[in-house]
Design an enzyme around this catalytic site. Structure first.
Site, PDB file in Angstrom:
ATOM      1  N   MET A   1       0.432  -0.648  -0.201  1.00  0.00           N
ATOM      2  CA  MET A   1      -0.288  -0.226   0.101  1.00  0.00           C
ATOM      3  C   MET A   1       1.030   1.197  -0.188  1.00  0.00           C
ATOM      4  O   MET A   1       0.561   2.174   0.251  1.00  0.00           O
ATOM      5  CB  MET A   1      -0.747   0.419   1.733  1.00  0.00           C
ATOM      6  CG  MET A   1      -1.949  -1.128   1.146  1.00  0.00           C
ATOM      7  SD  MET A   1      -4.042  -0.863   2.508  1.00  0.00           S
ATOM      8  CE  MET A   1      -2.583  -0.339   3.661  1.00  0.00           C
TER       9      MET A   1
ATOM     10  N   HIS B   1       8.674  -3.353   3.734  1.00  0.00           N
ATOM     11  CA  HIS B   1       9.176  -4.196   2.048  1.00  0.00           C
ATOM     12  C   HIS B   1      10.137  -3.917   1.513  1.00  0.00           C
ATOM     13  O   HIS B   1       9.451  -4.832   0.340  1.00  0.00           O
ATOM     14  CB  HIS B   1       7.935  -2.495   1.286  1.00  0.00           C
ATOM     15  CG  HIS B   1       6.391  -1.728   2.668  1.00  0.00           C
ATOM     16  ND1 HIS B   1       6.598  -1.196   3.033  1.00  0.00           N
ATOM     17  CD2 HIS B   1       5.534  -2.396   2.387  1.00  0.00           C
ATOM     18  CE1 HIS B   1       5.871  -0.450   3.392  1.00  0.00           C
ATOM     19  NE2 HIS B   1       4.545  -1.697   2.775  1.00  0.00           N
TER      20      HIS B   1
ATOM     21  N   MET C   1       8.338  -2.234  11.835  1.00  0.00           N
ATOM     22  CA  MET C   1       8.061  -1.864  10.566  1.00  0.00           C
ATOM     23  C   MET C   1       6.477  -2.021  10.766  1.00  0.00           C
ATOM     24  O   MET C   1       5.988  -2.665  10.276  1.00  0.00           O
ATOM     25  CB  MET C   1       9.333  -2.042   9.987  1.00  0.00           C
ATOM     26  CG  MET C   1      10.393  -1.658  10.322  1.00  0.00           C
ATOM     27  SD  MET C   1      11.581  -1.865   8.674  1.00  0.00           S
ATOM     28  CE  MET C   1      13.120  -1.556   9.598  1.00  0.00           C
TER      29      MET C   1
HETATM   30  P1  AMP Z   1       1.702  -3.041   3.519  1.00  0.00           P
HETATM   31  O1  AMP Z   1       1.806  -1.651   2.400  1.00  0.00           O
HETATM   32  O2  AMP Z   1       1.546  -2.839   5.103  1.00  0.00           O
HETATM   33  O3  AMP Z   1      -0.105  -3.205   2.782  1.00  0.00           O
HETATM   34  O4  AMP Z   1       2.454  -3.732   3.794  1.00  0.00           O
HETATM   35  C1  AMP Z   1       2.625  -5.055   2.364  1.00  0.00           C
HETATM   36  C2  AMP Z   1       3.712  -6.294   2.706  1.00  0.00           C
HETATM   37  O5  AMP Z   1       4.910  -5.903   3.394  1.00  0.00           O
HETATM   38  C3  AMP Z   1       2.152  -6.616   3.681  1.00  0.00           C
HETATM   39  O6  AMP Z   1       2.783  -8.238   2.589  1.00  0.00           O
HETATM   40  C4  AMP Z   1       3.030  -6.964   4.695  1.00  0.00           C
HETATM   41  O7  AMP Z   1       3.280  -8.567   5.421  1.00  0.00           O
HETATM   42  C5  AMP Z   1       5.071  -6.980   4.457  1.00  0.00           C
HETATM   43  N1  AMP Z   1       5.014  -6.078   5.427  1.00  0.00           N
HETATM   44  C6  AMP Z   1       4.990  -4.742   6.193  1.00  0.00           C
HETATM   45  N2  AMP Z   1       5.586  -4.573   7.658  1.00  0.00           N
HETATM   46  C7  AMP Z   1       6.579  -5.460   7.627  1.00  0.00           C
HETATM   47  C8  AMP Z   1       7.225  -5.870   9.004  1.00  0.00           C
HETATM   48  N3  AMP Z   1       7.559  -4.604   9.771  1.00  0.00           N
HETATM   49  N4  AMP Z   1       8.181  -7.015   8.974  1.00  0.00           N
HETATM   50  C9  AMP Z   1       7.469  -7.874   7.108  1.00  0.00           C
HETATM   51  N5  AMP Z   1       6.858  -7.764   6.796  1.00  0.00           N
HETATM   52  C10 AMP Z   1       5.952  -6.631   6.385  1.00  0.00           C
END
Ligand code: AMP
Length: 283
Positions: free
Chosen positions: A27, A34, A181
């Site tokens: 997102m 990421h 994070m």
């Molecule tokens: P988001 O932009 O929050 O939808 O996250 C995109 C991808 O990054 C998803 O697969 C999340 O699980 C992964 N992600 C976000 N934060 C973390 C984190 N701290 N550790 C591992 N993966 C993460």
């Protein structure tokens, strides 16, 4: 790096690059976690598409869709520096045109943990991920274990709908002080950020207690609650100690369990989790 802003162009590009193609759905407001997903895809796949789409279908009416952090210019620079092949920025009106009707529901596991207070969340996630899979047609898709429940929902959808995609993961990635994070960490003031460390601390306290032989879930849960509640600005949504796949609550930890938390710190809703294991058998 190629930037693609229409579904049709993405589908056309993918038609010629589908072998060994990796997709990293995000997102945006990209941080190191990421980028860890992107690096893994770049290393393991022939080409990599990163999507940035703040998916309206996964936000409830009172949630932070409108204030969700954005910094496309910076995201673009970070992805370019890694030599990402494609940045896909689908326009919301193309993803959900007027008259849009179809949503994916993964039963039971979507209704627990985060699904209790965010009833549309996993339906929105599963729907957009399936749409991205259909548009990009990747061989591999990369997700983080920070969103453990989301990962299980996606794996279940892939299995149940016979999707021809291999799901790959990275472990939960933390800041040096232990905070998981998250793009939403940007909502935290300095004081709130210090309080937010209580989540990680509480998971470690529970792990230590388990290592010392405490397997009672009510005892562990209360300890976690105490540690978090010592920090100002915190409002616990749930503390779950459950089966890592079905999310059924445990009474006692015998083998592998997921400890998952959702806590509001100020206006940021944060999640964190750890897998714990008690190797000894039931006696
Ligand atoms: P988001 O932009 O929050 O939808 O996250 C995109 C991808 O990054 C998803 O697969 C999340 O699980 C992964 N992600 C976000 N934060 C973390 C984190 N701290 N550790 C591992 N993966 C993460």
């Amino acid at each position: 790096m190629k930037i693609i802003q229409s579904i049709q162009e993405m589908t056309e590009w993918s038609r010629h690059h589908s072998v060994g193609l990796g997709l990293v759905p995000t997102m945006g407001f990209l941080h190191e976690a990421h980028l860890a997903l992107v690096k893994k895809s770049l290393k393991e796949c022939q080409s990599t598409v990163v999507s940035i789409f703040t998916n309206p279908a996964q936000f409830g009416p009172k949630e932070d869709l409108d204030s969700y952090p954005k910094d496309l210019e910076n995201d673009q620079k970070k992805l370019e520096a890694l030599k990402t092949d494609v940045l896909f920025l689908p326009p919301p009106e193309e993803v959900y045109p007027s008259g849009y009707k179809t949503y994916i529901k993964v039963k039971d596991i979507s209704e627990r943990l985060c699904g209790i207070t965010r009833p549309v969340f996993f339906e929105g996630v599963a729907t957009v991920v399936l749409k991205l899979f259909n548009i990009v047609r990747p061989e591999f898709a990369f997700f983080g274990e920070k969103d453990w429940q989301q990962l299980e929902v996606i794996r279940t959808m892939v299995r149940d709908l016979n999707l021809d995609v291999t799901i790959k993961t990275v472990p939960l990635i933390r800041e040096p002080d232990g905070l998981a994070m998250s793009s939403r960490n940007s909502y935290l003031s300095g004081e709130e950020r210090r309080s937010a460390l209580g989540l990680y601390k509480s998971l470690n306290v529970a792990k230590d207690l388990l290592d010392q032989g405490e397997t009672s879930v009510p005892v562990l849960r209360e300890k976690i609650r105490d540690v978090i509640a010592q920090n100002p600005f915190t409002n616990i949504e749930y503390i779950s100690i459950c089966d890592p796949h079905t999310f059924e609550e445990c009474d006692q930890i015998f083998q592998k369990a997921l400890i998952a938390l959702a806590v509001k710190v100020g206006k940021a809703r944060l999640i964190d989790n750890v897998i714990v294991e008690r190797i000894s058998c039931k006696d």
